[in-house]
Design a protein around this motif. Structure first.
Motif, PDB file in Angstrom:
ATOM      1  N   ILE A 141       0.839  -1.203   0.000  1.00 36.52           N
ATOM      2  CA  ILE A 141       0.000   0.000   0.000  1.00 36.52           C
ATOM      3  C   ILE A 141       0.873   1.252   0.000  1.00 36.52           C
ATOM      4  CG2 ILE A 141      -1.644   1.339   1.378  1.00 36.52           C
ATOM      5  CD1 ILE A 141      -2.786  -1.432   2.293  1.00 36.52           C
ATOM      6  N   ALA A 142       1.887   1.260   0.846  1.00 34.51           N
ATOM      7  CA  ALA A 142       2.794   2.412   0.880  1.00 34.51           C
ATOM      8  C   ALA A 142       3.484   2.601  -0.469  1.00 34.51           C
ATOM      9  CB  ALA A 142       3.824   2.232   1.990  1.00 34.51           C
ATOM     10  N   ASP A 143       3.916   1.501  -1.078  1.00 40.39           N
ATOM     11  CA  ASP A 143       4.625   1.570  -2.361  1.00 40.39           C
ATOM     12  C   ASP A 143       3.729   2.069  -3.492  1.00 40.39           C
ATOM     13  OD1 ASP A 143       6.893   0.634  -1.121  1.00 40.39           O
ATOM     14  OD2 ASP A 143       6.677  -1.434  -1.833  1.00 40.39           O
ATOM     15  N   SER A 144       2.420   1.866  -3.365  1.00 40.76           N
ATOM     16  CA  SER A 144       1.496   2.256  -4.439  1.00 40.76           C
ATOM     17  C   SER A 144       1.396   3.772  -4.600  1.00 40.76           C
ATOM     18  CB  SER A 144       0.102   1.694  -4.164  1.00 40.76           C
ATOM     19  OG  SER A 144      -0.558   2.437  -3.140  1.00 40.76           O
ATOM     20  N   GLY A 145       1.638   4.496  -3.516  1.00 38.63           N
ATOM     21  CA  GLY A 145       1.508   5.942  -3.556  1.00 38.63           C
ATOM     22  C   GLY A 145       0.094   6.448  -3.398  1.00 38.63           C
ATOM     23  N   CYS A 146      -0.856   5.564  -3.075  1.00 37.58           N
ATOM     24  CA  CYS A 146      -2.236   6.016  -2.906  1.00 37.58           C
ATOM     25  C   CYS A 146      -2.417   6.677  -1.544  1.00 37.58           C
ATOM     26  CB  CYS A 146      -3.210   4.847  -3.047  1.00 37.58           C
ATOM     27  SG  CYS A 146      -3.277   3.720  -1.626  1.00 37.58           S
ATOM     28  N   HIS A 147      -3.434   7.511  -1.445  1.00 34.83           N
ATOM     29  CA  HIS A 147      -3.827   8.047  -0.141  1.00 34.83           C
ATOM     30  C   HIS A 147      -4.328   6.878   0.702  1.00 34.83           C
ATOM     31  CE1 HIS A 147      -3.237  12.102  -1.308  1.00 34.83           C
ATOM     32  NE2 HIS A 147      -4.323  12.225  -2.057  1.00 34.83           N
ATOM     33  N   HIS A 148      -3.844   6.761   1.942  1.00 34.48           N
ATOM     34  CA  HIS A 148      -4.268   5.610   2.740  1.00 34.48           C
ATOM     35  C   HIS A 148      -4.146   5.859   4.230  1.00 34.48           C
ATOM     36  CE1 HIS A 148       0.149   4.959   2.339  1.00 34.48           C
ATOM     37  NE2 HIS A 148       0.036   4.486   3.572  1.00 34.48           N
ATOM     38  N   LEU A 149      -4.928   5.106   4.971  1.00 32.19           N
ATOM     39  CA  LEU A 149      -4.801   4.984   6.421  1.00 32.19           C
ATOM     40  C   LEU A 149      -4.704   3.495   6.720  1.00 32.19           C
ATOM     41  CD1 LEU A 149      -7.629   7.429   7.573  1.00 32.19           C
ATOM     42  CD2 LEU A 149      -5.157   7.877   7.675  1.00 32.19           C
ATOM     43  N   ILE A 150      -3.661   3.098   7.412  1.00 27.77           N
ATOM     44  CA  ILE A 150      -3.513   1.711   7.846  1.00 27.77           C
ATOM     45  C   ILE A 150      -3.640   1.704   9.365  1.00 27.77           C
ATOM     46  CG2 ILE A 150      -1.977  -0.282   8.006  1.00 27.77           C
ATOM     47  CD1 ILE A 150      -0.680   0.707   5.380  1.00 27.77           C
ATOM     48  N   PHE A 151      -4.653   1.038   9.866  1.00 26.97           N
ATOM     49  CA  PHE A 151      -4.893   0.968  11.302  1.00 26.97           C
ATOM     50  C   PHE A 151      -4.479  -0.412  11.817  1.00 26.97           C
ATOM     51  CE2 PHE A 151      -8.506   4.101  10.408  1.00 26.97           C
ATOM     52  CZ  PHE A 151      -7.719   5.202  10.773  1.00 26.97           C
ATOM     53  N   ARG A 152      -3.429  -0.433  12.629  1.00 28.08           N
ATOM     54  CA  ARG A 152      -3.038  -1.676  13.290  1.00 28.08           C
ATOM     55  C   ARG A 152      -3.840  -1.820  14.580  1.00 28.08           C
ATOM     56  NH1 ARG A 152       3.365  -0.568  12.982  1.00 28.08           N
ATOM     57  NH2 ARG A 152       3.801  -1.269  10.840  1.00 28.08           N
ATOM     58  N   THR A 153      -4.463  -2.958  14.746  1.00 24.37           N
ATOM     59  CA  THR A 153      -5.239  -3.197  15.954  1.00 24.37           C
ATOM     60  C   THR A 153      -4.829  -4.527  16.570  1.00 24.37           C
ATOM     61  OG1 THR A 153      -7.473  -3.114  16.887  1.00 24.37           O
ATOM     62  CG2 THR A 153      -7.191  -4.247  14.757  1.00 24.37           C
ATOM     63  N   SER A 154      -5.511  -4.948  17.625  1.00 27.27           N
ATOM     64  CA  SER A 154      -5.093  -6.170  18.320  1.00 27.27           C
ATOM     65  C   SER A 154      -6.268  -6.847  18.995  1.00 27.27           C
ATOM     66  CB  SER A 154      -4.023  -5.846  19.376  1.00 27.27           C
ATOM     67  OG  SER A 154      -4.569  -5.075  20.441  1.00 27.27           O
ATOM     68  N   TRP A 155      -6.198  -8.176  19.075  1.00 25.25           N
ATOM     69  CA  TRP A 155      -7.100  -8.996  19.889  1.00 25.25           C
ATOM     70  C   TRP A 155      -8.566  -8.596  19.669  1.00 25.25           C
ATOM     71  CZ3 TRP A 155      -4.633 -10.047  25.364  1.00 25.25           C
ATOM     72  CH2 TRP A 155      -3.291 -10.449  25.196  1.00 25.25           C
ATOM     73  N   VAL A 156      -8.987  -8.585  18.425  1.00 28.14           N
ATOM     74  CA  VAL A 156     -10.325  -8.108  18.067  1.00 28.14           C
ATOM     75  C   VAL A 156     -11.392  -9.105  18.509  1.00 28.14           C
ATOM     76  CG1 VAL A 156     -11.806  -7.355  16.178  1.00 28.14           C
ATOM     77  CG2 VAL A 156      -9.347  -6.855  16.108  1.00 28.14           C
TER      78      VAL A 156
END
Length: 300
Positions: A141-156
């Motif tokens: 996703i980072a390499d694509s150059g698109c606008h993005h939000l990556i949310f890391r979460t845990s123990w859902v």
């Protein structure tokens, strides 16, 4: 020609824990096109491209994933296809049509050896195929150059699907005694919390209007940790479930080390994620995990 503000929000995995809640929390941000696996097969890159090109969404929200951590060890190809390759295609298409992508990642990108809470900039060293697949998605996703939000979460967890909460509630009826790992530490995070905070962040993006949209995404694009506040072990989580669950009888719970409960996939001992960047950037904070759990159980 359709105006940018009228383009829909594409939501995947609508029958999953987080996707189900997002379908409700994202109301008000425009038309929500919520698809399950029967309408969008993430194992089929050509179908992903076709759906995105047909809908021309303004935002793609992708909570869908291969989440069977242990099964991924013997099914690496499918885990990589769903967790890494599909998000990469979404990112490429988002870049092509000027859309923004919201992707969810995991504490399992870390090896668990740090003494304190993990920050976004800490080196990722996943121990499992699942963790490696989610990290590969982040990188693509980072390499694509698109606008993005990556949310890391845990123990859902939540009241649907497969998760630790529902497993404990089932086992509480079936067994008098349980042995639960006590040396893995993290933050149990309610699916509703993830969905609600995602919606509030996207509302901030919408509030800037057409003129400020691209600039907002340029400033905010990146990785953020999004978990409940506080920390506990799986043993502590289980005890809290039985304490708050309104059970007729409670099983006896014995704390055990990870070595006493071997699994195909290695888990990080320390899954604590620092939410400081998320709070500072968006002015939002998640509830303490115990408060969220109490709210969740009240809805049973």
């Amino acid at each position: 020609m359709i105006q940018d503000s009228q383009r829909p929000v594409l939501l995947t995995g609508v029958n999953g824990q987080v996707g189900f809640e997002l379908a409700r929390s994202l109301q008000g941000l425009g038309k929500i096109v919520a698809l399950d696996r029967t309408r969008l097969d993430l194992a089929n890159p050509d179908q992903i491209r076709a759906v995105v090109r047909d809908l021309k969404p303004r935002i793609i929200v992708n909570p869908a994933a291969y989440t069977a951590v242990d099964a991924a060890e013997s099914d690496a190809a499918l885990a990589m296809r769903l967790n890494a390759e599909a998000p990469a295609v979404f990112a490429q298409e988002a870049k092509r049509i000027g859309a923004a992508l919201v992707q969810y990642s995991t504490d399992y990108v870390f090896d668990g050896t740090k003494a304190g809470a993990w920050a976004e900039g800490d080196e990722a060293k996943p121990l499992s195929i699942y963790g490696k697949s989610k990290l590969a998605a982040e990188q693509a996703i980072a390499d694509s150059g698109c606008h993005h939000l990556i949310f890391r979460t845990s123990w859902v967890y939540g009241l649907r699907g497969r998760n630790f909460l529902l497993t404990m509630l089932r086992l509480a009826v079936e067994r008098d005694r349980l042995r639960i790992v006590s040396d893995q530490i993290g933050a149990p995070t309610w699916a509703v919390t993830i969905a609600a905070l995602t919606a509030q962040v996207l509302a901030q993006a919408a509030a800037v209007g057409e003129q400020g949209w691209s600039e907002w995404w340029t400033r905010h694009t990146g990785v953020y940790h999004l978990t409940a506040a506080g920390e506990t072990s799986w043993y502590g989580f289980a005890e809290a479930i039985f304490e708050m669950g309104g059970l007729v009888t409670r099983p006896e719970v014995e704390p055990i080390p990870s070595l006493a409960y071997p699994t195909p996939a290695a888990r990080p001992a320390n899954s604590r994620l620092s939410n400081a960047r998320f709070a500072q950037t968006f002015g939002l904070c998640a509830p303490h995990w115990r408060d969220a759990l109490e709210l969740c159980l009240a809805g049973r």
